[in-house]
Scaffold this motif. Structure first.
Motif, PDB file in Angstrom:
ATOM      1  N   GLY A 138      57.851  33.374  37.741  1.00  7.90           N
ATOM      2  CA  GLY A 138      57.531  34.152  38.932  1.00  7.90           C
ATOM      3  C   GLY A 138      56.061  34.499  38.973  1.00  7.90           C
ATOM      4  N   PRO A 139      55.481  34.504  40.168  1.00  6.67           N
ATOM      5  CA  PRO A 139      54.043  34.767  40.283  1.00  6.67           C
ATOM      6  C   PRO A 139      53.625  36.174  39.850  1.00  6.67           C
ATOM      7  N   ALA A 140      54.480  37.159  40.063  1.00  7.33           N
ATOM      8  CA  ALA A 140      54.105  38.532  39.689  1.00  7.33           C
ATOM      9  C   ALA A 140      53.909  38.640  38.171  1.00  7.33           C
ATOM     10  N   ASN A 141      54.791  38.038  37.402  1.00  8.96           N
ATOM     11  CA  ASN A 141      54.644  38.074  35.942  1.00  8.96           C
ATOM     12  C   ASN A 141      53.354  37.402  35.500  1.00  8.96           C
ATOM     13  N   VAL A 142      53.083  36.227  36.027  1.00 12.67           N
ATOM     14  CA  VAL A 142      51.895  35.477  35.620  1.00 12.67           C
ATOM     15  C   VAL A 142      50.630  36.226  36.025  1.00 12.67           C
ATOM     16  N   LYS A 143      50.598  36.797  37.216  1.00 14.08           N
ATOM     17  CA  LYS A 143      49.431  37.587  37.641  1.00 14.08           C
ATOM     18  C   LYS A 143      49.197  38.750  36.685  1.00 14.08           C
ATOM     19  N   SER A 144      50.279  39.373  36.263  1.00 11.90           N
ATOM     20  CA  SER A 144      50.183  40.486  35.324  1.00 11.90           C
ATOM     21  C   SER A 144      49.603  40.030  33.981  1.00 11.90           C
ATOM     22  N   TRP A 145      50.075  38.910  33.466  1.00 12.37           N
ATOM     23  CA  TRP A 145      49.580  38.393  32.184  1.00 12.37           C
ATOM     24  C   TRP A 145      48.104  38.046  32.268  1.00 12.37           C
ATOM     25  N   LEU A 146      47.711  37.445  33.383  1.00 16.29           N
ATOM     26  CA  LEU A 146      46.311  37.065  33.551  1.00 16.29           C
ATOM     27  C   LEU A 146      45.425  38.297  33.715  1.00 16.29           C
ATOM     28  N   LYS A 147      45.910  39.262  34.481  1.00 17.02           N
ATOM     29  CA  LYS A 147      45.127  40.464  34.761  1.00 17.02           C
ATOM     30  C   LYS A 147      44.908  41.305  33.504  1.00 17.02           C
ATOM     31  N   ASN A 148      45.970  41.464  32.706  1.00 17.25           N
ATOM     32  CA  ASN A 148      45.828  42.324  31.525  1.00 17.25           C
ATOM     33  C   ASN A 148      45.375  41.570  30.275  1.00 17.25           C
ATOM     34  N   GLY A 149      45.048  40.278  30.422  1.00 14.29           N
ATOM     35  CA  GLY A 149      44.480  39.512  29.315  1.00 14.29           C
ATOM     36  C   GLY A 149      45.473  39.002  28.288  1.00 14.29           C
ATOM     37  N   ARG A 150      46.741  39.072  28.573  1.00 11.31           N
ATOM     38  CA  ARG A 150      47.736  38.559  27.605  1.00 11.31           C
ATOM     39  C   ARG A 150      47.674  37.042  27.502  1.00 11.31           C
ATOM     40  N   TRP A 151      47.288  36.390  28.604  1.00 11.09           N
ATOM     41  CA  TRP A 151      47.158  34.932  28.636  1.00 11.09           C
ATOM     42  C   TRP A 151      45.999  34.591  29.553  1.00 11.09           C
ATOM     43  N   ASP A 152      45.227  33.564  29.195  1.00 13.64           N
ATOM     44  CA  ASP A 152      44.067  33.202  30.025  1.00 13.64           C
ATOM     45  C   ASP A 152      44.350  32.063  31.003  1.00 13.64           C
ATOM     46  N   GLY A 153      45.580  31.569  31.039  1.00 20.18           N
ATOM     47  CA  GLY A 153      45.948  30.536  32.001  1.00 20.18           C
ATOM     48  C   GLY A 153      45.706  29.115  31.533  1.00 20.18           C
ATOM     49  N   SER A 154      45.365  28.935  30.265  1.00 21.68           N
ATOM     50  CA  SER A 154      45.114  27.582  29.757  1.00 21.68           C
ATOM     51  C   SER A 154      46.270  27.098  28.893  1.00 21.68           C
ATOM     52  N   LEU A 155      46.355  25.794  28.752  1.00 22.10           N
ATOM     53  CA  LEU A 155      47.390  25.215  27.897  1.00 22.10           C
ATOM     54  C   LEU A 155      47.124  25.561  26.432  1.00 22.10           C
TER      55      LEU A 155
END
Length: 187
Positions: A138-155
């Motif tokens: 879901g997009p809300a979860n991924v936005k949250s991870w990216l925003k709070n730095g838990r994941w940077d969006g890379s493989l």
């Protein structure tokens, strides 16, 4: 002695054949098939999505089985959740389409799935790995991870994705994407 020479000749022939098979990537299509190529090509192009991404998602989601339904209720080749399908149908103003057609008609399922991938791609500035993660979690979860730095969006840092299912999903889709692009070269 003749027996030994025959074995050597057979060994050389076997090794030559094996080398030929491994140098030719066509045999790999047996292990990494892509079905519904025309539908994928058409809808991926229409929605500005790499068709190899669509093929990899379909492989991971349903292994190209159009009638597949998950325990959570996801439908068809691209395993689209009913609520997502309804939302896409409303946004695209698709009338007269049933969940039955989404579940059993590959063309309709791919149309809705690629439109949704395009929608996600716009939200994540084309970051393929974030899009793949959002398709699963879901997009809300991924936005949250990216925003709070838990994941940077890379493989490379996908091991930091908080949901184990999504982490594994992103890695599997990336694996199939890589295989497909190396084997098929063009779609």
């Amino acid at each position: 002695m003749k027996w030994l020479r025959k074995k050597r000749v057979l060994l050389v022939l076997f090794l030559g054949f094996t080398l030929l098979v491994f140098l030719n990537t066509q045999w790999l299509t047996l292990f990494y098939p892509i079905y519904y190529k025309e539908e994928i090509r058409y809808h991926a192009g229409k929605n500005h999505i790499d068709p190899f991404v669509v093929a990899a998602i379909i492989q991971v989601e349903s292994k190209y089985k159009p009638d597949k339904e998950s325990r959570k209720g996801a439908l068809g080749l691209m395993q689209i959740m009913p609520d997502t399908a309804k939302w896409v149908m409303d946004k695209k103003k698709l009338k007269g389409i049933t969940f039955e057609s989404i579940s059993h008609e590959p063309n309709m399922n791919i149309e809705i799935g690629t439109w949704y991938l395009n929608y996600l791609s716009e939200q994540f500035d084309g970051n393929m790995f974030a899009v793949i993660a959002a398709y699963n979690a879901g997009p809300a979860n991924v936005k949250s991870w990216l925003k709070n730095g838990r994941w940077d969006g890379s493989l490379e840092t996908s091991k930091n994705i908080p949901f184990g299912e999504t982490r594994h999903y992103v890695q599997r889709v990336a694996h199939y994407y890589k295989q497909y692009t190396q084997i098929y070269k063009a779609f």
